[in-house]
Scaffold this motif. Structure first.
Motif, short mmCIF file in Angstrom:
data_model
loop_
_atom_site.label_atom_id
_atom_site.label_comp_id
_atom_site.label_asym_id
_atom_site.label_seq_id
_atom_site.Cartn_x
_atom_site.Cartn_y
_atom_site.Cartn_z
N LEU A 40 -1.47 38.01 8.48
CA LEU A 40 -1.22 38.05 7.04
C LEU A 40 -0.38 39.26 6.65
N LEU A 41 -0.67 40.40 7.24
CA LEU A 41 0.00 41.63 6.85
C LEU A 41 1.34 41.83 7.55
N ALA A 42 1.75 40.83 8.34
CA ALA A 42 3.07 40.90 8.96
C ALA A 42 4.18 40.64 7.95
N ASP A 43 3.82 40.15 6.76
CA ASP A 43 4.79 39.88 5.70
C ASP A 43 4.81 41.05 4.72
N LEU A 47 1.87 42.74 2.25
CA LEU A 47 1.47 44.13 2.43
C LEU A 47 1.62 44.89 1.12
N ASP A 48 2.67 44.62 0.36
CA ASP A 48 2.85 45.27 -0.94
C ASP A 48 1.75 44.88 -1.91
N ILE A 49 1.34 43.61 -1.88
CA ILE A 49 0.25 43.15 -2.75
C ILE A 49 -1.03 43.91 -2.43
N VAL A 50 -1.33 44.00 -1.15
CA VAL A 50 -2.56 44.69 -0.71
C VAL A 50 -2.50 46.16 -1.11
N ARG A 51 -1.34 46.79 -0.97
CA ARG A 51 -1.20 48.20 -1.35
C ARG A 51 -1.42 48.39 -2.85
N GLU A 52 -0.88 47.50 -3.66
CA GLU A 52 -1.05 47.61 -5.11
C GLU A 52 -2.51 47.43 -5.51
N LEU A 53 -3.18 46.48 -4.89
CA LEU A 53 -4.59 46.27 -5.21
C LEU A 53 -5.46 47.43 -4.70
N PHE A 83 5.49 34.20 -5.24
CA PHE A 83 4.46 35.23 -5.28
C PHE A 83 3.07 34.61 -5.16
N SER A 84 2.86 33.49 -5.87
CA SER A 84 1.58 32.80 -5.81
C SER A 84 1.25 32.34 -4.39
N TYR A 85 2.28 31.89 -3.66
CA TYR A 85 2.10 31.45 -2.28
C TYR A 85 1.54 32.59 -1.43
N HIS A 86 2.14 33.76 -1.55
CA HIS A 86 1.70 34.90 -0.74
C HIS A 86 0.32 35.40 -1.18
N LEU A 87 0.07 35.40 -2.49
CA LEU A 87 -1.23 35.85 -2.98
C LEU A 87 -2.34 34.93 -2.50
N GLU A 88 -2.06 33.63 -2.50
CA GLU A 88 -3.07 32.67 -2.03
C GLU A 88 -3.39 32.84 -0.55
N LYS A 89 -2.38 33.24 0.23
CA LYS A 89 -2.62 33.48 1.65
C LYS A 89 -3.62 34.61 1.86
N LEU A 90 -3.61 35.57 0.92
CA LEU A 90 -4.52 36.73 1.03
C LEU A 90 -5.91 36.43 0.50
N ARG A 91 -6.03 35.39 -0.32
CA ARG A 91 -7.33 35.06 -0.91
C ARG A 91 -8.33 34.72 0.19
N GLY A 92 -9.51 35.29 0.08
CA GLY A 92 -10.54 35.06 1.08
C GLY A 92 -10.59 36.16 2.10
N PRO A 93 -9.57 36.23 3.00
CA PRO A 93 -9.61 37.28 4.02
C PRO A 93 -9.60 38.69 3.45
N LEU A 94 -8.72 38.95 2.47
CA LEU A 94 -8.57 40.32 1.98
C LEU A 94 -8.71 40.45 0.47
N VAL A 95 -8.51 39.38 -0.25
CA VAL A 95 -8.48 39.44 -1.71
C VAL A 95 -9.44 38.41 -2.30
N VAL A 96 -10.13 38.79 -3.36
CA VAL A 96 -10.98 37.85 -4.11
C VAL A 96 -10.57 37.89 -5.58
N LYS A 97 -10.83 36.77 -6.28
CA LYS A 97 -10.53 36.71 -7.71
C LYS A 97 -11.83 36.80 -8.48
N ASP A 98 -11.88 37.74 -9.41
CA ASP A 98 -13.05 37.96 -10.25
C ASP A 98 -12.60 37.85 -11.70
N GLY A 99 -12.92 36.73 -12.34
CA GLY A 99 -12.42 36.49 -13.69
C GLY A 99 -10.92 36.29 -13.64
N GLY A 108 -9.87 45.31 3.24
CA GLY A 108 -8.48 45.56 2.87
C GLY A 108 -8.22 47.02 2.61
N MET A 109 -9.20 47.69 2.00
CA MET A 109 -9.07 49.13 1.75
C MET A 109 -8.94 49.88 3.07
#
Length: 323
Positions: A40-43, A47-53, A83-99, A108-109
């Motif tokens: 996932l982080l090869a893109d 990686l920028d999304i994860v850094r921002e979060l 952007f949505s495509y890449h964010l969805e790839k991160l959902r579950g493994p590294l990112v969760v949606k809360d509200g 991820g941290m």
């Protein structure tokens, strides 16, 4: 759906989250494999999304995140669908949606910390310089040298061998002198040993056990040195990841309250001195007084004063006396 600014639809410029990116509980609850996470982080976008979060959580590790629109603007992607495509790839493994917000998981941290430290960015800038510590060999008058290369810091004698060392990421070497690196390496090694003696592997957090005397023990960095046949070492082995290391038994008593108080009474802080500068931590400084039960004697001397400690088979101090 609306992203908070009143826009709907695909809305590439408005920042709207496409319908495909709606909350999916099953995705957030999925358990990833290690291979999948690193892929996932090869893109760069991911990686920028994860850094921002991560930036949103870095104040006391608060559970803070960002909306789809905020996150897309921060990352700088104009195409909402991409952007949505890449964010969805991160959902579950590294990112969760809360509200309405996306949040980075703890794993991820940890990954962002490793990336920012430079662990995945190269060998780091080599450093070399003298330390203020003398070689422990009585017939040697050389100062020990600190050497940082290939993300590893070693303290060695120019005429002998490596006495101690530990892995350090490039960011540490970029911001510290050799003297400071000695202190950082000392802190890291002591924390690793404290965790190991508490039964927690310093590498994978799995269960680790200490054994004294160690079987077929050797000291990393001393492979080119012929150890005495009766050299007494403690062995630690992790059943989870297979990590195994050997240390002189004296290193197991450095943090004991009796040792700390003993040095304090002589106007010294034992925690400020590296193992190589503590004679009772040297190879060969430990006596096996009995095997049933195991009792290993460690003599700590300062001037004419003596503190004696005894370790059992799992490196626990079971007795000590002063004088």
């Amino acid at each position: 759906m609306s992203d908070g600014d009143g826009s709907e639809g695909s809305g590439d410029e408005a920042g709207t989250e496409p319908a495909a990116a709606t909350d999916r509980g099953a995705t957030d609850d999925s358990e990833p494999t290690p291979t999948a996470v690193f892929e996932l982080l090869a893109d760069e976008t991911r990686l920028d999304i994860v850094r921002e979060l991560a930036a949103a959580r870095q104040s006391n590790w608060q559970w803070s995140g960002a909306s789809f629109a905020e996150l897309r603007r921060a990352v700088g992607v104009t195409d909402a669908g991409n952007f949505s495509y890449h964010l969805e790839k991160l959902r579950g493994p590294l990112v969760v949606k809360d509200g309405d917000e996306y949040h980075l998981r703890n794993r991820g941290m940890e990954l962002v910390g490793a990336v920012e430290s430079g662990q995945y960015a190269g060998a780091g800038t080599p450093l070399r310089g003298e330390t203020r510590y003398d070689c422990p060999y009585p017939d040697c008058d050389r100062n020990l040298v600190g050497v940082y290369e290939n993300q590893y810091f070693r303290v060695r004698c120019p005429d002998h061998h490596v006495f101690t060392g530990t892995a350090l990421p490039p960011v540490v070497a970029e911001h510290n002198s050799i003297a400071a690196l000695v202190s950082v390496a000392l802190l890291d090694m002591r924390q690793q040993l404290q965790r190991a003696r508490a039964g927690v592997c310093p590498s994978c957090w799995g269960p680790i056990e200490g054994q004294l005397p160690g079987r077929d023990a050797s000291v990393p960095g001393l492979d080119d040195v012929e150890l005495p046949d009766d050299a007494l070492l403690a062995t630690f082995h992790c059943a989870q990841c297979g990590l195994s290391f050997d240390i002189p038994p004296g290193a197991c008593v450095v943090e004991h309250p009796a040792v700390v108080a003993f040095y304090h009474d002589h106007g010294e802080n034992v925690r400020d001195r590296p193992y190589v500068d503590l004679p009772f931590c040297h190879v060969g400084r430990g006596d096996l007084e009995s095997t049933a039960p195991v009792r290993v004697r460690i003599a700590v001397e300062l001037g004419a004063d003596l503190l004696t400690l005894w370790l059992d088979s799992d490196t626990t101090v079971v007795e000590y006396e002063r004088g």
